[in-house]
Design a protein around this motif. Structure first.
Motif, PDB file in Angstrom:
ATOM      1  N   GLN A 181     -34.722  19.978  42.700  1.00  0.00           N
ATOM      2  CA  GLN A 181     -35.009  19.732  41.286  1.00  0.00           C
ATOM      3  C   GLN A 181     -36.435  19.215  41.084  1.00  0.00           C
ATOM      4  N   GLU A 182     -36.879  18.337  41.975  1.00  0.00           N
ATOM      5  CA  GLU A 182     -38.231  17.794  41.864  1.00  0.00           C
ATOM      6  C   GLU A 182     -39.288  18.877  42.027  1.00  0.00           C
ATOM      7  N   ASN A 183     -38.956  19.930  42.741  1.00  0.00           N
ATOM      8  CA  ASN A 183     -39.910  21.001  43.034  1.00  0.00           C
ATOM      9  C   ASN A 183     -39.582  22.310  42.329  1.00  0.00           C
ATOM     10  N   GLU A 184     -38.696  22.259  41.347  1.00  0.00           N
ATOM     11  CA  GLU A 184     -38.186  23.492  40.758  1.00  0.00           C
ATOM     12  C   GLU A 184     -39.305  24.372  40.210  1.00  0.00           C
ATOM     13  N   ALA A 185     -40.263  23.784  39.505  1.00  0.00           N
ATOM     14  CA  ALA A 185     -41.347  24.589  38.931  1.00  0.00           C
ATOM     15  C   ALA A 185     -42.167  25.263  40.028  1.00  0.00           C
ATOM     16  N   ARG A 186     -42.451  24.522  41.104  1.00  0.00           N
ATOM     17  CA  ARG A 186     -43.206  25.122  42.219  1.00  0.00           C
ATOM     18  C   ARG A 186     -42.405  26.213  42.901  1.00  0.00           C
ATOM     19  N   PHE A 187     -41.134  25.954  43.150  1.00  0.00           N
ATOM     20  CA  PHE A 187     -40.314  26.925  43.863  1.00  0.00           C
ATOM     21  C   PHE A 187     -40.139  28.212  43.065  1.00  0.00           C
ATOM     22  N   ARG A 188     -40.077  28.090  41.739  1.00  0.00           N
ATOM     23  CA  ARG A 188     -39.966  29.290  40.907  1.00  0.00           C
ATOM     24  C   ARG A 188     -41.231  30.137  40.969  1.00  0.00           C
ATOM     25  N   ALA A 189     -42.335  29.525  41.354  1.00  0.00           N
ATOM     26  CA  ALA A 189     -43.611  30.249  41.376  1.00  0.00           C
ATOM     27  C   ALA A 189     -43.715  31.237  42.519  1.00  0.00           C
ATOM     28  N   PHE A 190     -42.800  31.171  43.500  1.00  0.00           N
ATOM     29  CA  PHE A 190     -42.864  32.044  44.666  1.00  0.00           C
ATOM     30  C   PHE A 190     -41.541  32.783  44.831  1.00  0.00           C
ATOM     31  N   THR A 191     -41.613  34.084  44.923  1.00  0.00           N
ATOM     32  CA  THR A 191     -40.404  34.905  44.948  1.00  0.00           C
ATOM     33  C   THR A 191     -39.495  34.550  46.117  1.00  0.00           C
ATOM     34  N   SER A 192     -40.082  34.363  47.295  1.00  0.00           N
ATOM     35  CA  SER A 192     -39.280  34.091  48.492  1.00  0.00           C
ATOM     36  C   SER A 192     -38.608  32.724  48.424  1.00  0.00           C
ATOM     37  N   ALA A 194     -37.865  30.940  45.563  1.00  0.00           N
ATOM     38  CA  ALA A 194     -36.852  30.966  44.513  1.00  0.00           C
ATOM     39  C   ALA A 194     -35.589  31.670  44.995  1.00  0.00           C
ATOM     40  N   SER A 195     -35.753  32.755  45.734  1.00  0.00           N
ATOM     41  CA  SER A 195     -34.601  33.505  46.221  1.00  0.00           C
ATOM     42  C   SER A 195     -33.730  32.661  47.141  1.00  0.00           C
ATOM     43  N   LEU A 196     -34.353  31.811  47.959  1.00  0.00           N
ATOM     44  CA  LEU A 196     -33.608  31.014  48.930  1.00  0.00           C
ATOM     45  C   LEU A 196     -33.049  29.724  48.341  1.00  0.00           C
ATOM     46  N   TYR A 197     -33.876  29.003  47.574  1.00  0.00           N
ATOM     47  CA  TYR A 197     -33.497  27.657  47.167  1.00  0.00           C
ATOM     48  C   TYR A 197     -33.138  27.505  45.692  1.00  0.00           C
ATOM     49  N   LEU A 198     -33.206  28.580  44.931  1.00  0.00           N
ATOM     50  CA  LEU A 198     -32.735  28.558  43.540  1.00  0.00           C
ATOM     51  C   LEU A 198     -31.727  29.691  43.355  1.00  0.00           C
ATOM     52  N   PRO A 199     -30.600  29.607  44.039  1.00  0.00           N
ATOM     53  CA  PRO A 199     -29.594  30.665  43.907  1.00  0.00           C
ATOM     54  C   PRO A 199     -29.100  30.748  42.463  1.00  0.00           C
ATOM     55  N   ASN A 200     -28.975  31.959  41.958  1.00  0.00           N
ATOM     56  CA  ASN A 200     -28.591  32.175  40.561  1.00  0.00           C
ATOM     57  C   ASN A 200     -29.558  31.500  39.592  1.00  0.00           C
ATOM     58  N   GLY A 201     -30.787  31.261  40.081  1.00  0.00           N
ATOM     59  CA  GLY A 201     -31.813  30.704  39.223  1.00  0.00           C
ATOM     60  C   GLY A 201     -31.757  29.212  39.013  1.00  0.00           C
ATOM     61  N   GLN A 202     -30.864  28.514  39.726  1.00  0.00           N
ATOM     62  CA  GLN A 202     -30.691  27.076  39.540  1.00  0.00           C
ATOM     63  C   GLN A 202     -30.651  26.352  40.875  1.00  0.00           C
ATOM     64  N   THR A 252     -46.098  33.443  36.701  1.00  0.00           N
ATOM     65  CA  THR A 252     -46.337  32.034  36.986  1.00  0.00           C
ATOM     66  C   THR A 252     -47.666  31.586  36.388  1.00  0.00           C
ATOM     67  N   THR A 253     -47.706  30.347  35.928  1.00  0.00           N
ATOM     68  CA  THR A 253     -48.930  29.791  35.350  1.00  0.00           C
ATOM     69  C   THR A 253     -49.691  28.935  36.354  1.00  0.00           C
ATOM     70  N   LEU A 254     -49.157  28.775  37.567  1.00  0.00           N
ATOM     71  CA  LEU A 254     -49.837  27.963  38.570  1.00  0.00           C
ATOM     72  C   LEU A 254     -51.064  28.701  39.107  1.00  0.00           C
ATOM     73  N   ASN A 255     -52.117  27.941  39.341  1.00  0.00           N
ATOM     74  CA  ASN A 255     -53.336  28.500  39.926  1.00  0.00           C
ATOM     75  C   ASN A 255     -53.208  28.400  41.449  1.00  0.00           C
ATOM     76  N   VAL A 256     -52.680  29.456  42.063  1.00  0.00           N
ATOM     77  CA  VAL A 256     -52.397  29.452  43.492  1.00  0.00           C
ATOM     78  C   VAL A 256     -53.539  30.127  44.236  1.00  0.00           C
ATOM     79  N   ARG A 257     -54.302  29.332  44.977  1.00  0.00           N
ATOM     80  CA  ARG A 257     -55.442  29.879  45.721  1.00  0.00           C
ATOM     81  C   ARG A 257     -54.990  30.461  47.058  1.00  0.00           C
ATOM     82  N   ARG A 258     -55.712  31.485  47.480  1.00  0.00           N
ATOM     83  CA  ARG A 258     -55.440  32.097  48.764  1.00  0.00           C
ATOM     84  C   ARG A 258     -56.091  31.308  49.890  1.00  0.00           C
ATOM     85  N   GLY A 427     -44.866  24.903  49.251  1.00  0.00           N
ATOM     86  CA  GLY A 427     -43.982  25.589  48.307  1.00  0.00           C
ATOM     87  C   GLY A 427     -43.627  27.001  48.680  1.00  0.00           C
ATOM     88  N   MET A 428     -44.204  27.552  49.750  1.00  0.00           N
ATOM     89  CA  MET A 428     -44.052  28.965  50.072  1.00  0.00           C
ATOM     90  C   MET A 428     -43.133  29.176  51.276  1.00  0.00           C
TER      91      MET A 428
END
Length: 584
Positions: A181-192, A194-202, A252-258, A427-428
């Motif tokens: 929950q503390e990292n939900e916004a960050r975790f949603r920013a990465f497809t891999s 979110a798929s693992l740690y936000l099952p069903n989007g939550q 995503t609105t996060l500025n994620v640098r490479r 977060g990745m």
């Protein structure tokens, strides 16, 4: 991995454990006393994994790696194969202590200005959630070094419990859900991720069983191929691709640098075997980590300062005031002089000298210092040529890491702290491989010049402080903690409480933790500011910075009657898990 190995692991993990699990078969217990081997971790599954290996004839090193690998499944936001750490090992038959530094390293592309844009440091939160923050992971190389040199079982064997846990799942607890929950916004920013740690989007519900088949397959590759299976080939390619082209979710609105990590960076990673920091305190001999960990030297310096007082004869507020001021002074010197010794001439002998401690002690009065203090000059106490360094400003370290402590029936001991830095690392999740990458390179200070400046191949300064304590040549205690720079004060306060204030290890876990790191305010466990001790210290000038929790200690105490006591937190972050082979 062959199916038979996995089924064997399932049997080992899920079967009975006899006396070793008495009283704790269904839930975590924070304290256990008995004989034979012992283990203390933050997680019951990890403690069970270590105990399985001990019961199967493995030694403390084997069991420590088994527990660590399992923590990579059940505590993935604190640690895992995407990070690094420090291991202190006591080899009983040889009566010696060795340490393994498998701290992450900066890619070869790094320069001192890597975190500077438009003349200013990149904001810290943007540094964290980026490819730039990920160091070359050291954990797998560290495990292989430990097992090949000091273990008795194969990497395949000790990874089996973790493979089973990853494949068949574990039950989500409140701490796991809170961290998602503390990292939900960050975790949603990465497809891999979110798929693992936000099952069903939550975030996953407490009590839900979740598994990580991608991580199970990754562990299986490492089990078959050893560290080479991680640092070369498919896994290495996936790590570099994740760092250099983060798997950012659309919108995503996060500025994620490479970042810029190469396959050569991964293939060339090496763990380091370093001599431990050795110091003495009131008849005890204390072993800790050398730089790039700052823990061993900072704890040793603070204890040298404290040794000039009869702390056991003082009132609680008076004794704690000396502990806090010694910590303040040692942290000032930590910030000025400690960094990767392969890039910086750390004045270790000066920092450890009794004369330097006496000079620093003379600055302590009967009240709290009003704020930060300047570093001292340890160079005049050096016994080898050196040169002065410019003081570094205080940096920021993530508070999430994990520590485990293991001993075996033959007397071998492992104190092991490892991490991915902040909660959730950068977060990745590495796509297809099930593990999070670290953000350890945010431990560099972005503004040069100073010892801890970013450089190619360099290891950032750490606070991890795995520690083993002896008296008259026999082990007394092994301990360590997560908590960023509060790791140092957590270990230091525990030593102070046990040695000077004559508390049992269990009692030391329940005392409010105070963390003075050369600042105007002093950290204290949330609620601890209202205790009589804190109120007495407030009368000596201390101002409090209440913190949700300081440290998450795990420890083993070796008792005079030959028994061992494994101890973990009874309440912080949901408590920990202590097991012994034969309980009483």
């Amino acid at each position: 991995m062959k199916r038979g190995v996995v089924l064997l692991g399932a049997a080992l993990l899920l079967g009975g454990m006899g006396q070793a699990q008495t009283g704790s078969a269904g839930s975590k217990v924070p304290l256990a006393t008995g004989t034979g081997g012992a283990v203390a971790t933050v997680d019951l599954d990890a403690s069970r994994a270590a105990m399985r290996i001990l019961e199967a004839g493995g030694n403390a090193v084997d069991a420590a790696v088994a527990a660590a690998a399992t923590l990579g499944v059940t505590e993935p936001f604190s640690c895992g194969i995407g990070g690094g750490g420090f291991m202190v090992i006591y080899l009983a038959k040889e009566n010696r202590v060795v340490t393994i530094d498998h701290r992450e390293t900066a890619p070869a592309s790094f320069t001192p200005t890597v975190f500077i844009e438009n003349g200013q440091p990149i904001p810290f939160d943007q540094r964290v959630t980026s490819g730039l923050s990920a160091g070359v992971p050291g954990t797998v190389r560290g495990w292989q070094e430990a097992l090949s040199r000091y273990g008795t079982l194969s990497l395949r064997r000790v990874l089996t419990p973790a493979i089973v846990t990853a494949r068949y799942g574990f039950v989500v607890d409140q701490n796991f859900r809170n961290q998602v929950q503390e990292n939900e916004a960050r975790f949603r920013a990465f497809t891999s991720t979110a798929s693992l740690y936000l099952p069903n989007g939550q975030p996953p519900a407490v009590g839900r069983r979740i598994n990580n088949p991608d991580l199970a397959r990754t562990y299986e590759t490492i089990a078959r191929q050893g560290a080479a299976g991680f640092y070369t080939g498919e896994i290495a390619q996936a790590i570099a691709a994740t760092v250099n082209n983060p798997p950012v979710a659309e919108g995503t609105t996060l500025n994620v640098r490479r970042g810029n990590m190469t396959l050569a960076d991964l293939a060339n990673y090496e763990a380091r075997l370093r001599p431990p920091v050795v110091s003495t305190y009131r008849g005890y001999t204390i072993y800790g980590m050398q730089p790039p960990s700052s823990g061993g030297l900072t704890i040793a310096e603070a204890l040298n300062i404290m040794e000039g007082y009869d702390l056991s004869a003082m009132s609680e507020p008076e004794a704690y005031q000396k502990y806090l001021e010694a910590s303040r002074l040692a942290f000032a010197d930590r910030g000025a002089y400690m960094a990767d010794p392969e890039y910086t001439d750390v004045p270790r002998n000066g920092l450890l000298s009794r004369e330097f401690a006496a000079e620093r002690r003379a600055l302590i009065g009967s009240q709290a210092a009003p704020g930060s203090v300047p570093p001292g000059d340890p160079f005049k106490f050096q016994t080898d040529p050196s040169y002065p360094l410019r003081p570094a400003p205080a940096g920021f370290e993530g508070n999430d890491t994990t520590h485990l402590t293991v001993s075996d029936r033959d007397g071998n001991i492992v104190a092991y702290t490892f991490t991915i830095e902040s909660i959730g690392g950068n977060g990745m999740v590495v796509p297809g491989h099930g593990f999070l990458l670290n953000n350890e390179l945010t431990d560099f200070d972005p503004v040069a010049p100073h010892p801890n400046v970013p450089e190619a191949g360099k290891r950032p300064r750490s606070s991890m402080s795995p520690t083993i304590v002896f008296r008259e040549g026999k082990p007394v205690m092994a301990l360590g903690s997560p908590g960023g720079s509060t790791i140092i004060t957590t270990v230091l306060q525990t030593l102070f409480d046990v040695i000077d204030r004559k508390r049992t290890l269990a009692e030391a876990f329940t005392v409010p933790r105070f963390s003075q790191r050369n600042a105007a305010t002093t950290g204290v466990d949330l609620g601890g500011e209202n205790t009589p001790l804190a109120q007495g210290l407030a009368g000596l000038g201390y101002r409090w910075a209440p913190t949700p929790e300081i440290g998450r200690l795990t420890a083993i105490q070796f008792n005079p009657d030959g028994t061992v006591t494994a101890a973990a937190e009874p309440r912080r972050a949901g408590g920990g898990s202590a097991l012994v082979q034969s309980g009483r």
